[in-house]
Design an enzyme around this catalytic site. Structure first.
Site, mmCIF file in Angstrom:
data_model
loop_
_atom_site.group_PDB
_atom_site.id
_atom_site.type_symbol
_atom_site.label_atom_id
_atom_site.label_comp_id
_atom_site.label_asym_id
_atom_site.label_seq_id
_atom_site.Cartn_x
_atom_site.Cartn_y
_atom_site.Cartn_z
ATOM 1 C CG ASP A 148 -17.148 -2.100 7.548
ATOM 2 O OD1 ASP A 148 -16.601 -2.844 6.784
ATOM 3 O OD2 ASP A 148 -17.951 -2.694 8.535
ATOM 4 N NE ARG A 188 -11.587 4.141 21.158
ATOM 5 C CZ ARG A 188 -12.664 4.000 20.121
ATOM 6 N NH1 ARG A 188 -12.620 3.992 18.825
ATOM 7 N NH2 ARG A 188 -13.842 3.660 20.521
HETATM 8 P P1 5GP Z 1 -20.177 1.445 8.601
HETATM 9 O O1 5GP Z 1 -21.723 1.941 8.962
HETATM 10 O O2 5GP Z 1 -19.663 2.029 7.646
HETATM 11 O O3 5GP Z 1 -20.334 -0.112 8.583
HETATM 12 O O4 5GP Z 1 -19.391 1.469 9.783
HETATM 13 C C1 5GP Z 1 -18.299 2.236 10.021
HETATM 14 C C2 5GP Z 1 -17.707 2.025 11.448
HETATM 15 O O5 5GP Z 1 -17.749 0.423 11.930
HETATM 16 C C3 5GP Z 1 -16.442 2.439 11.743
HETATM 17 O O6 5GP Z 1 -16.491 3.784 11.916
HETATM 18 C C4 5GP Z 1 -15.923 1.646 12.732
HETATM 19 O O7 5GP Z 1 -16.280 2.072 14.232
HETATM 20 C C5 5GP Z 1 -16.541 0.458 12.581
HETATM 21 N N1 5GP Z 1 -15.586 -0.565 11.954
HETATM 22 C C6 5GP Z 1 -15.746 -1.031 10.676
HETATM 23 N N2 5GP Z 1 -14.809 -1.879 10.392
HETATM 24 C C7 5GP Z 1 -13.737 -1.818 11.383
HETATM 25 C C8 5GP Z 1 -12.586 -2.352 11.591
HETATM 26 O O8 5GP Z 1 -11.995 -3.006 10.668
HETATM 27 N N3 5GP Z 1 -12.186 -2.054 12.745
HETATM 28 C C9 5GP Z 1 -12.595 -1.289 13.579
HETATM 29 N N4 5GP Z 1 -11.929 -1.080 14.738
HETATM 30 N N5 5GP Z 1 -13.943 -0.825 13.422
HETATM 31 C C10 5GP Z 1 -14.388 -1.000 12.275
#
Ligand code: 5GP
Ligand code: MG
Length: 195
Positions: free
Chosen positions: A102, A164
């Site tokens: 993300d 999940r």
């Molecule tokens: P980042 O550090 O890249 O922002 O975060 C990644 C984490 O954010 C993912 O491993 C997940 O736990 C959470 N996350 C980001 N986008 C989503 C989404 O659309 N749905 C869900 N369930 N979790 C998300």
């Protein structure tokens, strides 16, 4: 549970095809050398367990659990909840596997943490990629699918700990997270839990 899903984005059949493709790429890269798949808990456990069964070369499996916190402008602080032993990291070739990329904070912080602890090589493989949401520059070495900026659940991905176990990936009905207080008020939460 299924009634809470507004739209199915990836069916079980599409997921199998996406994983087959990535498994072939990974197999190609590591053929002839030892490597360890590091599953980022909890979200990647479903993806990682399907992925490893489609990689027909020797590998080891390890787990890491981390939460990343950021204010949207700086690269977040990474809190390690569970980390593999030195023996599993030092001098090893690691493939970090996560559910979704993300902002990129979790993955880039984890890559740094594993390099600091002496990994010989650290690469990444994500099930989903939201390139439009990146807060820092990070590109995964392998990814199954790209998704738009919307909150998705299923196939390991949760909302408030649930969903999940859905065998597909779907977009949650906005009413579900608008009525709760702990949900993704926006798709860019100030505090991102790295699970
Ligand atoms: P980042 O550090 O890249 O922002 O975060 C990644 C984490 O954010 C993912 O491993 C997940 O736990 C959470 N996350 C980001 N986008 C989503 C989404 O659309 N749905 C869900 N369930 N979790 C998300
Ligand atoms: Mg995660």
């Amino acid at each position: 549970m299924n009634d809470d899903i507004q739209e199915i984005l990836f069916t079980e059949e599409q997921i199998v095809a996406g994983i087959d493709q990535v498994a072939a790429e990974v197999t190609e890269h590591y053929r002839g050398s030892k490597f360890t798949v590091v599953s980022v808990l909890k979200g990647s456990c479903v993806f990682a367990s399907d992925l490893i069964r489609r990689i027909p070369i020797p590998l080891e499996l390890a787990f890491v659990s981390a939460s990343s916190y950021g204010d949207g402008t700086v690269s977040g602080r990474l809190e390690l909840n569970f980390f593999p032993s030195d023996q599993e990291v030092s001098g090893r070739r690691l493939l970090l596997v996560d559910d979704i990329l993300d902002t990129g904070r979790t993955m880039s912080s984890l890559v740094g943490a594993f390099r600091e602890r002496g990994a010989a090589e650290v690469r990444s493989c994500v099930f989903l990629d939201k390139p439009g949401r990146r807060a820092l520059e990070y590109t995964a070495d392998h990814r199954c699918f790209e998704v738009d900026d919307q909150f998705v659940v299923g196939y390991g991905l949760d909302y408030a700990g649930e969903y999940r176990n859905l065998p597909f990936v779907g977009a949650l009905r906005p009413e579900i997270y608008q009525q709760g207080s702990s949900g993704p008020e926006t798709v860019s939460p100030a505090k991102t839990l790295g699970d």
